[in-house]
Design an enzyme around this catalytic site. Structure first.
Site, short mmCIF file in Angstrom:
data_model
loop_
_atom_site.label_atom_id
_atom_site.label_comp_id
_atom_site.label_asym_id
_atom_site.label_seq_id
_atom_site.Cartn_x
_atom_site.Cartn_y
_atom_site.Cartn_z
N ASP A 43 -10.17 -43.74 47.95
CA ASP A 43 -8.97 -44.05 48.75
C ASP A 43 -8.24 -42.76 49.09
OD1 ASP A 43 -6.83 -45.91 49.78
OD2 ASP A 43 -5.68 -44.67 48.39
N TYR A 48 -2.45 -37.42 53.19
CA TYR A 48 -2.72 -36.68 51.95
C TYR A 48 -3.27 -35.27 52.22
CZ TYR A 48 -2.51 -41.32 49.68
OH TYR A 48 -2.12 -42.57 49.26
N LYS A 73 -5.87 -44.13 55.63
CA LYS A 73 -4.64 -44.76 56.14
C LYS A 73 -4.09 -43.98 57.33
CE LYS A 73 -3.56 -45.49 51.26
NZ LYS A 73 -4.15 -44.33 50.62
N HIS A 106 -0.28 -47.22 56.66
CA HIS A 106 0.24 -46.68 55.39
C HIS A 106 1.57 -47.33 54.98
CE1 HIS A 106 -0.25 -42.79 52.86
NE2 HIS A 106 0.43 -43.66 52.17
P1 NDP Z 1 -1.92 -43.45 39.08
O1 NDP Z 1 -1.32 -44.65 38.47
O2 NDP Z 1 -3.34 -43.48 39.49
O3 NDP Z 1 -1.67 -42.24 38.07
C1 NDP Z 1 -2.11 -40.95 38.35
C2 NDP Z 1 -1.47 -40.02 37.31
O4 NDP Z 1 -1.94 -40.36 36.01
C3 NDP Z 1 -1.81 -38.58 37.51
O5 NDP Z 1 -0.70 -37.83 37.07
C4 NDP Z 1 -3.00 -38.37 36.57
O6 NDP Z 1 -3.03 -37.01 36.17
C5 NDP Z 1 -2.67 -39.28 35.43
N1 NDP Z 1 -3.85 -39.92 34.81
C6 NDP Z 1 -4.98 -40.34 35.42
N2 NDP Z 1 -5.81 -40.93 34.55
C7 NDP Z 1 -5.20 -40.89 33.34
C8 NDP Z 1 -5.56 -41.34 32.06
N3 NDP Z 1 -6.73 -41.97 31.85
N4 NDP Z 1 -4.67 -41.13 31.04
C9 NDP Z 1 -3.49 -40.52 31.27
N5 NDP Z 1 -3.09 -40.08 32.48
C10 NDP Z 1 -3.94 -40.26 33.50
O7 NDP Z 1 -0.95 -43.04 40.29
P2 NDP Z 1 -1.09 -42.59 41.80
O8 NDP Z 1 0.30 -42.59 42.29
O9 NDP Z 1 -1.90 -41.40 41.99
O10 NDP Z 1 -1.84 -43.81 42.50
C11 NDP Z 1 -3.25 -43.91 42.60
C12 NDP Z 1 -3.70 -43.84 44.04
O11 NDP Z 1 -3.05 -44.84 44.81
C13 NDP Z 1 -3.32 -42.55 44.77
O12 NDP Z 1 -4.12 -41.45 44.40
C14 NDP Z 1 -3.49 -42.99 46.20
O13 NDP Z 1 -4.85 -43.02 46.55
C15 NDP Z 1 -2.87 -44.37 46.16
N6 NDP Z 1 -1.43 -44.36 46.48
C16 NDP Z 1 -1.04 -45.00 47.63
C17 NDP Z 1 0.27 -45.04 48.00
C18 NDP Z 1 0.65 -45.77 49.23
O14 NDP Z 1 1.80 -45.65 49.68
N7 NDP Z 1 -0.24 -46.53 49.83
C19 NDP Z 1 1.33 -44.38 47.22
C20 NDP Z 1 0.83 -43.75 46.00
C21 NDP Z 1 -0.49 -43.77 45.66
P3 NDP Z 1 -4.36 -36.07 36.29
O15 NDP Z 1 -4.78 -36.05 37.71
O16 NDP Z 1 -3.85 -34.78 35.77
O17 NDP Z 1 -5.38 -36.73 35.39
#
Ligand code: NDP
Length: 294
Positions: A43, A48, A73, A106
């Site tokens: 995704d 991004y 998106k 989006h």
């Molecule tokens: P997530 O809930 O996926 O959390 C990501 C965060 O958690 C990062 O800081 C990551 O750090 C950390 N993390 C990942 N795996 C673990 C784990 N197993 N244990 C502990 N910490 C962990 O949040 P996102 O906001 O990134 O959402 C996921 C996806 O959703 C986005 O990447 C995007 O594709 C989408 N999205 C869409 C939006 C929209 O408006 N449509 C808005 C926001 C997100 P690290 O990378 O350091 O592991």
């Protein structure tokens, strides 16, 4: 990998890798790791700034193109019929793909909903022309969905929303379910609430004692419990990580089952507090940065 069937019959892997806030220079490695570890759904988004690196990783991975479900998106600055058709061309060129599996809007643009509708009609045209396999929306609230369904023909296959136990948007989930719109959880492990600058005053849902307690019971991590909570309720989840060990951890959620009481306990963590921007308040003036041509 478990799949979900979209309303138009297209199969989508339930769990994908999200790449929001993954810097372009780290995106290729993250996507390569994910594909290597069995992910078949990525995704990304025009906004991004890393579609090019997603496309490079896909090509370099050696995984056949048709085995990977690519979702991206259209950003609000590209809304409008012709602009959105061009937005598809920009994303497809950056990804290096002729066809995108799932293309979504989006955000709604409540202050200019006619422009949102024109953008969605462009998605319908891309679908009819076979340039995308499915179309959908993101961050659409019930009133946005009602207006969209009244004015357009194709029901969105997906609504991508902030969904984690601290913020569940049950009214939208119920509306989506009633209209066969698949709920896809962004921030499925609560990421938005603990990005730097967002949630310093909050507790991460990963540290919630209910979540850590259930994790201990199953010998799983808190992140795995949160992802399982989503998957088990028929949602798509798209966790983001740039770290290989976490990318591996996050896909390892298909070998255990939460009990109904555990699901109820997680449901009860709702705080009513959103992590991301209020979808009713998104305007071109505040959020309308341009998406580069190349
Ligand atoms: P997530 O809930 O996926 O959390 C990501 C965060 O958690 C990062 O800081 C990551 O750090 C950390 N993390 C990942 N795996 C673990 C784990 N197993 N244990 C502990 N910490 C962990 O949040 P996102 O906001 O990134 O959402 C996921 C996806 O959703 C986005 O990447 C995007 O594709 C989408 N999205 C869409 C939006 C929209 O408006 N449509 C808005 C926001 C997100 P690290 O990378 O350091 O592991």
């Amino acid at each position: 990998m478990q799949t979900l069937t979209l309303d138009n019959g297209v199969q989508m892997p339930t769990l994908g890798l999200g790449v929001f806030q993954t810097p372009p220079e780290e995106t290729k490695a993250a996507v390569r790791d994910a594909l290597d570890l069995g992910y078949r759904h990525i995704d990304t988004a025009a906004a991004y700034g890393n579609e090019r690196e997603v496309g490079q990783a896909l090509r370099e991975s050696g995984v056949p193109r048709d085995d990977v479900f690519v979702e991206t998106k259209i950003w609000i600055s590209d809304y409008g019929y012709e602009q959105t058709l061009h937005g598809f061309d920009k994303s497809a060129a950056k990804l290096g793909l002729d066809r995108i599996d799932l293309l979504i809007l989006h955000q709604a643009l409540p202050s200019d909903f006619d422009r949102t509708l024109a953008a969605y009609r462009a998605l319908e045209k891309l679908l009819a022309d076979g340039k995308v396999r499915a179309i959908g929306v993101s961050n659409f609230m019930v009133d946005h969905l009602r207006r969209l369904l009244d004015a357009t023909t194709v029901v969105p296959a997906v609504n991508q929303l902030e969904i984690h136990p601290y913020f569940q948007q049950r009214d939208v989930l119920d509306f989506d379910d009633a209209h066969r719109i698949l709920n896809q959880a962004w921030s499925p492990i609560g990421g938005i609430t603990f990005y730097p600058g967002y949630g310093e005053d909050r507790t991460s849902v990963l540290d919630d004692p209910v979540v850590t307690g259930i994790a201990e019971t199953h010998g799983k991590s808190p992140a795995q419990v949160l992802l399982r909570w989503g998957v088990q309720q028929g949602r798509s989840v798209i966790p983001k990580s740039t770290k290989r060990h976490r990318i591996a951890e996050n896909i390892d959620v298909f070998d255990f089952t939460l009990t109904p009481d555990e699901v109820t306990a997680l449901d009860a963590l709702e705080t009513g507090r959103r992590g991301g921007p209020d979808p009713q308040a998104v305007t071109l003036a505040d959020f309308g940065r341009a998406i580069p041509e190349a």
